[in-house]
Write a protein that holds these residues in place. Sequence first.
Motif, short mmCIF file in Angstrom:
data_model
loop_
_atom_site.label_atom_id
_atom_site.label_comp_id
_atom_site.label_asym_id
_atom_site.label_seq_id
_atom_site.Cartn_x
_atom_site.Cartn_y
_atom_site.Cartn_z
N LEU A 171 -8.54 3.27 -7.24
CA LEU A 171 -7.67 4.03 -6.35
C LEU A 171 -8.46 4.79 -5.29
O LEU A 171 -7.99 4.93 -4.16
CB LEU A 171 -6.77 4.96 -7.16
CG LEU A 171 -5.68 4.23 -7.94
CD1 LEU A 171 -4.92 5.20 -8.84
CD2 LEU A 171 -4.72 3.52 -7.00
N LEU A 172 -9.65 5.26 -5.63
CA LEU A 172 -10.49 5.89 -4.60
C LEU A 172 -10.89 4.89 -3.53
O LEU A 172 -11.02 5.24 -2.35
CB LEU A 172 -11.71 6.55 -5.23
CG LEU A 172 -11.44 7.89 -5.90
CD1 LEU A 172 -12.65 8.33 -6.71
CD2 LEU A 172 -11.07 8.95 -4.86
N GLN A 173 -11.06 3.63 -3.90
CA GLN A 173 -11.34 2.60 -2.91
C GLN A 173 -10.14 2.41 -1.98
O GLN A 173 -10.32 2.20 -0.78
CB GLN A 173 -11.70 1.28 -3.58
CG GLN A 173 -13.06 1.28 -4.23
CD GLN A 173 -13.35 0.00 -4.98
OE1 GLN A 173 -12.46 -0.80 -5.27
NE2 GLN A 173 -14.62 -0.21 -5.30
N GLY A 229 -7.48 3.91 3.55
CA GLY A 229 -6.34 4.55 4.21
C GLY A 229 -5.06 4.56 3.40
O GLY A 229 -4.02 4.99 3.90
N ASP A 230 -5.08 4.10 2.16
CA ASP A 230 -3.89 4.10 1.30
C ASP A 230 -3.99 5.23 0.29
O ASP A 230 -5.07 5.76 0.03
CB ASP A 230 -3.77 2.77 0.55
CG ASP A 230 -3.52 1.60 1.48
OD1 ASP A 230 -2.81 1.77 2.48
OD2 ASP A 230 -4.05 0.51 1.20
N ASN A 231 -2.88 5.58 -0.30
CA ASN A 231 -2.83 6.60 -1.36
C ASN A 231 -3.48 7.93 -0.95
O ASN A 231 -4.05 8.63 -1.78
CB ASN A 231 -3.47 6.09 -2.65
CG ASN A 231 -2.71 4.93 -3.24
OD1 ASN A 231 -1.50 5.04 -3.44
ND2 ASN A 231 -3.39 3.84 -3.51
N LEU A 232 -3.36 8.26 0.32
CA LEU A 232 -4.02 9.47 0.82
C LEU A 232 -3.49 10.74 0.17
O LEU A 232 -4.24 11.72 0.02
CB LEU A 232 -3.88 9.55 2.34
CG LEU A 232 -4.59 8.42 3.12
CD1 LEU A 232 -4.32 8.57 4.61
CD2 LEU A 232 -6.07 8.41 2.82
N ALA A 233 -2.25 10.74 -0.26
CA ALA A 233 -1.69 11.92 -0.92
C ALA A 233 -2.38 12.21 -2.25
O ALA A 233 -2.40 13.35 -2.71
CB ALA A 233 -0.19 11.73 -1.16
N LEU A 234 -2.98 11.19 -2.84
CA LEU A 234 -3.66 11.36 -4.13
C LEU A 234 -5.14 11.69 -4.01
O LEU A 234 -5.80 11.92 -5.02
CB LEU A 234 -3.54 10.06 -4.95
CG LEU A 234 -2.20 9.73 -5.56
CD1 LEU A 234 -2.22 8.33 -6.14
CD2 LEU A 234 -1.85 10.74 -6.63
N GLU A 235 -5.66 11.71 -2.81
CA GLU A 235 -7.12 11.82 -2.64
C GLU A 235 -7.73 13.01 -3.38
O GLU A 235 -8.69 12.84 -4.14
CB GLU A 235 -7.49 11.89 -1.16
CG GLU A 235 -8.99 11.95 -0.96
CD GLU A 235 -9.41 11.90 0.49
OE1 GLU A 235 -10.61 11.70 0.73
OE2 GLU A 235 -8.55 12.05 1.39
N ASP A 236 -7.21 14.19 -3.17
CA ASP A 236 -7.81 15.38 -3.81
C ASP A 236 -7.73 15.28 -5.34
O ASP A 236 -8.70 15.57 -6.04
CB ASP A 236 -7.13 16.66 -3.35
CG ASP A 236 -7.41 16.96 -1.88
OD1 ASP A 236 -8.42 16.44 -1.34
OD2 ASP A 236 -6.63 17.72 -1.29
N LEU A 285 -0.56 12.29 -11.04
CA LEU A 285 -1.44 13.42 -10.76
C LEU A 285 -0.83 14.43 -9.78
O LEU A 285 -1.19 15.60 -9.80
CB LEU A 285 -2.79 12.93 -10.23
CG LEU A 285 -3.68 12.25 -11.27
CD1 LEU A 285 -4.92 11.66 -10.60
CD2 LEU A 285 -4.07 13.22 -12.37
N LEU A 286 0.09 13.98 -8.94
CA LEU A 286 0.76 14.90 -8.01
C LEU A 286 1.80 15.76 -8.73
O LEU A 286 2.30 16.73 -8.16
CB LEU A 286 1.42 14.13 -6.87
CG LEU A 286 0.46 13.46 -5.90
CD1 LEU A 286 1.23 12.60 -4.90
CD2 LEU A 286 -0.38 14.49 -5.17
#
Length: 97
Positions: free
Chosen positions: A71-73, A78-85, A39-40
């Motif tokens: 992944l939202l969980q 605090g993991d995968n923060l780069a993917l949050e948006d 997604l990035l």
Amino acid sequence: MASILARISVTVSCGWHICSSTCTSRTRCPTATLYAYTLLQPDAAARLGTVFPILGSPAGLAAEATVCAQLLQTVARGDNLALEDQLRTWAEELRHR
């Protein structure tokens, strides 16, 4: 990029579980997971949709929703923060399908 996706396509069709309406959190779906991590890179994510037409289809909805929720969980922890948006955008798209 195309050669990497071609190799992934062969791998998926030769042994991995392919997304289907039977995907659950217990049968993690590599195709939807691979999509999530691209997604990035919008070009790569779009290409995956053509390589794996199950993505974006009614049959793939359960797998995509499961992977997105998982992944939202991880983001909440605090993991995968780069993917949050991108994950939140994907979740919204899934809600409207």
